[in-house]
Design a protein around this motif. Structure first.
Motif, PDB file in Angstrom:
ATOM      1  N   ILE A  59      27.086  39.247  42.001  1.00 33.99           N
ATOM      2  CA  ILE A  59      26.493  39.722  43.086  1.00 33.99           C
ATOM      3  C   ILE A  59      27.428  39.752  44.376  1.00 33.99           C
ATOM      4  O   ILE A  59      27.592  40.646  45.275  1.00 33.99           O
ATOM      5  CB  ILE A  59      25.188  38.947  43.469  1.00 33.99           C
ATOM      6  CG1 ILE A  59      24.401  39.559  42.447  1.00 33.99           C
ATOM      7  CG2 ILE A  59      24.493  39.295  44.928  1.00 33.99           C
ATOM      8  CD1 ILE A  59      22.871  38.558  42.250  1.00 33.99           C
ATOM      9  N   GLN A  60      28.090  38.339  44.434  1.00 37.41           N
ATOM     10  CA  GLN A  60      29.038  38.310  45.645  1.00 37.41           C
ATOM     11  C   GLN A  60      30.001  39.273  45.883  1.00 37.41           C
ATOM     12  O   GLN A  60      30.557  39.805  46.703  1.00 37.41           O
ATOM     13  CB  GLN A  60      29.574  36.746  45.583  1.00 37.41           C
ATOM     14  CG  GLN A  60      30.303  36.427  46.960  1.00 37.41           C
ATOM     15  CD  GLN A  60      31.161  34.947  46.819  1.00 37.41           C
ATOM     16  OE1 GLN A  60      30.194  34.193  46.005  1.00 37.41           O
ATOM     17  NE2 GLN A  60      31.779  34.894  47.462  1.00 37.41           N
ATOM     18  N   GLU A  61      30.709  39.454  44.651  1.00 37.61           N
ATOM     19  CA  GLU A  61      32.026  40.226  44.403  1.00 37.61           C
ATOM     20  C   GLU A  61      31.398  41.803  44.566  1.00 37.61           C
ATOM     21  O   GLU A  61      32.190  42.474  45.167  1.00 37.61           O
ATOM     22  CB  GLU A  61      32.354  40.453  42.979  1.00 37.61           C
ATOM     23  CG  GLU A  61      33.280  39.250  42.771  1.00 37.61           C
ATOM     24  CD  GLU A  61      33.700  38.832  41.246  1.00 37.61           C
ATOM     25  OE1 GLU A  61      34.238  40.045  40.800  1.00 37.61           O
ATOM     26  OE2 GLU A  61      33.711  38.057  40.512  1.00 37.61           O
ATOM     27  N   ILE A  62      30.141  42.171  44.292  1.00 31.07           N
ATOM     28  CA  ILE A  62      29.595  43.666  44.732  1.00 31.07           C
ATOM     29  C   ILE A  62      29.594  43.773  46.152  1.00 31.07           C
ATOM     30  O   ILE A  62      30.057  44.561  46.697  1.00 31.07           O
ATOM     31  CB  ILE A  62      28.424  44.021  43.993  1.00 31.07           C
ATOM     32  CG1 ILE A  62      28.604  43.949  42.473  1.00 31.07           C
ATOM     33  CG2 ILE A  62      27.794  45.218  44.349  1.00 31.07           C
ATOM     34  CD1 ILE A  62      27.475  44.255  41.724  1.00 31.07           C
ATOM     35  N   GLU A  63      29.106  42.634  46.703  1.00 36.12           N
ATOM     36  CA  GLU A  63      28.869  42.560  48.318  1.00 36.12           C
ATOM     37  C   GLU A  63      30.262  42.699  49.067  1.00 36.12           C
ATOM     38  O   GLU A  63      30.441  43.473  50.027  1.00 36.12           O
ATOM     39  CB  GLU A  63      28.098  41.313  48.765  1.00 36.12           C
ATOM     40  CG  GLU A  63      26.673  41.311  48.420  1.00 36.12           C
ATOM     41  CD  GLU A  63      26.080  39.905  48.540  1.00 36.12           C
ATOM     42  OE1 GLU A  63      24.681  39.978  49.098  1.00 36.12           O
ATOM     43  OE2 GLU A  63      26.719  39.072  48.563  1.00 36.12           O
ATOM     44  N   GLU A  64      31.310  41.889  48.460  1.00 35.54           N
ATOM     45  CA  GLU A  64      32.575  42.131  48.941  1.00 35.54           C
ATOM     46  C   GLU A  64      33.171  43.664  48.950  1.00 35.54           C
ATOM     47  O   GLU A  64      33.644  44.206  49.891  1.00 35.54           O
ATOM     48  CB  GLU A  64      33.520  41.124  48.241  1.00 35.54           C
ATOM     49  CG  GLU A  64      33.290  39.660  48.686  1.00 35.54           C
ATOM     50  CD  GLU A  64      34.097  38.879  47.711  1.00 35.54           C
ATOM     51  OE1 GLU A  64      35.053  39.316  47.137  1.00 35.54           O
ATOM     52  OE2 GLU A  64      33.910  37.657  47.846  1.00 35.54           O
ATOM     53  N   LEU A  65      32.914  44.324  48.061  1.00 41.37           N
ATOM     54  CA  LEU A  65      33.510  45.632  47.713  1.00 41.37           C
ATOM     55  C   LEU A  65      32.558  46.561  48.678  1.00 41.37           C
ATOM     56  O   LEU A  65      33.238  47.560  49.245  1.00 41.37           O
ATOM     57  CB  LEU A  65      33.226  46.009  46.144  1.00 41.37           C
ATOM     58  CG  LEU A  65      34.202  45.622  45.198  1.00 41.37           C
ATOM     59  CD1 LEU A  65      33.678  46.161  43.920  1.00 41.37           C
ATOM     60  CD2 LEU A  65      35.552  46.111  45.457  1.00 41.37           C
ATOM     61  N   LEU A  66      31.386  46.334  48.805  1.00 39.36           N
ATOM     62  CA  LEU A  66      30.478  47.187  49.715  1.00 39.36           C
ATOM     63  C   LEU A  66      30.993  46.858  51.130  1.00 39.36           C
ATOM     64  O   LEU A  66      31.184  47.697  52.150  1.00 39.36           O
ATOM     65  CB  LEU A  66      29.081  46.685  49.577  1.00 39.36           C
ATOM     66  CG  LEU A  66      28.183  47.227  48.574  1.00 39.36           C
ATOM     67  CD1 LEU A  66      26.893  46.415  48.563  1.00 39.36           C
ATOM     68  CD2 LEU A  66      28.281  48.582  48.407  1.00 39.36           C
TER      69      LEU A  66
END
Length: 390
Positions: A59-66
């Protein structure tokens, strides 16, 4: 206006960016970023489901990409990365008082916010929220209701494999023993079965069949997938397609010939030899009396009609590039350099064009493989079948 979409909805994450395991049996290179790049640039997949997105670090990695602007959320649900839409999902193991064995299911959500909500709720229902395919300590119907409360999609996974599946050991005869039949959006067939084998099971008539890779490494992405007709590549369009709403739907399923599946035939649990006798008392090879029931036999037990009542799209037996004898990584790289993506190679490129890039004999083998015409040796007992090179 509709478009043709190639979708693989069951992809695992092996490790997080920091190196922590998610799917322990998954490749270390199977990270979120590598999956997205491979799906978009190499495989040519328009729609993917990553089913370990409940893990907090994912989830944190997805947030970083966003935050970096490399990914954005779609109005119809899903997250777009380059030319690929990601549907965040989770694979969960159920083993409640109604089950005869563990069952794996897939849940998908339209937004990262919904996935975060689900992850937080699920963290109180299982032992380790960071890992894939964990057992949840609530019953199947409670899980279904939670998925639907969050506007999600619920699909039983690889439903005929002998281990950890709905029909493998999970129920005696009917999915209604464990689930609410009205809260199921589709059925994932798995690598050892196809549409034609299971058409005699009448309780599956209401559901669309999906075929997915269950990838544990980057190379296995799109070893099975479906071609869909959608108005746009989003979560809501996927849900409409699963329920065949307003012209959306699955146009074709692409997958291994079930004979190549590693659980197709029954085998002796002791020596691993295939046992073709209908109801053997003992193994003819080693004399032991414990067997792993093959998918073909289990489907035969469950079949209750001789003529299917639902018209379904074709299931096309297709062998992935890295299964084909003589086609190794260097050859695949050469083909991708010439033709763009594996989806192009498998669906768009003529035999004549293939022969301009690789030797004619190899090009012809590839052509036969993508149309399911290569001879094969049957798999079983956890060992994949093989392409017959004789």
């Amino acid at each position: 206006m509709f478009q043709t979409v190639y979708a693989d909805l069951h992809i695992h994450i092996g490790r997080t960016k920091s190196g922590k395991p998610v799917k322990i049996t998954g490749s270390k290179s199977l990270t979120l970023k590598n999956i997205l790049d491979t799906a978009s640039k190499r495989k040519g997949l328009d729609l993917i489901g990553i089913i370990d997105c409940h893990s907090p670090e994912v989830i944190q990695e997805i947030e970083e990409l966003l935050e970096q602007g490399k990914m954005y959320e779609l109005q119809g649900g899903g997250l777009r990365y380059e030319s690929t839409t990601l549907i965040p999902g989770s694979e969960i193991e159920i083993y409640d008082e109604n089950c005869h064995g563990p069952i794996h299911v897939l849940a998908y959500f339209p937004t990262l916010e919904k996935m975060k909500h689900f992850s937080k709720w699920m963290s109180n229902e299982l032992k380790n929220i960071h890992l894939s395919s964990q057992r949840i300590y609530c019953d199947g119907r409670t899980l279904q209701r939670k998925v639907y409360e969050l506007g999600g999609i619920f699909i039983p996974a690889h439903v005929f494999t002998p281990f950890k599946s709905l029909y493998g050991k999970g129920v005696k005869r009917s999915l209604a023993e464990v689930f609410d039949p009205n809260l199921i959006d589709g059925i994932e067939l798995g690598l050892s079965s196809d549409t034609y084998m299971v058409n005699g099971i009448s309780e599956l008539d209401p559901y669309t069949f999906v075929t997915n890779s269950d990838a544990h490494s980057l190379g296995k992405l799109a070893r099975e997938y479906q071609k869909m007709q959608l108005a746009e590549i989003s979560f809501q369009e996927l849900k409409m397609a699963l329920h065949e709403k307003e012209g959306r739907g699955v146009l074709a399923n692409y997958g291994l010939n079930p004979l190549l599946g590693k659980y197709h035939e029954s085998v002796c649990a002791n020596c691993g030899e295939q046992v073709v006798e209908e109801n053997p008392l003992m193994c003819p090879y080693c004399g032991k009396s414990q067997f792993i029931k093959g998918v073909a036999k289990r489907i035969k037990e469950l079949s209750d009609v001789t003529k299917p009542t639902r018209k379904r799209p074709p299931y096309i037996h297709q062998i992935p590039l890295d299964f084909i004898p003589g086609i190794g990584p260097k050859t695949i790289d050469k083909l991708i350099d010439a033709f763009g993506t594996e989806m192009n190679i498998l669906h768009e490129i003529s035999l004549e064009d293939l022969e301009q890039v690789i030797p004619s004999k190899l090009a012809n083998t590839l052509h036969l493989a993508r149309s399911g015409k290569l001879a094969i040796t049957v798999g079983g007992g956890g060992i994949y079948g093989k392409i017959d090179q004789s």
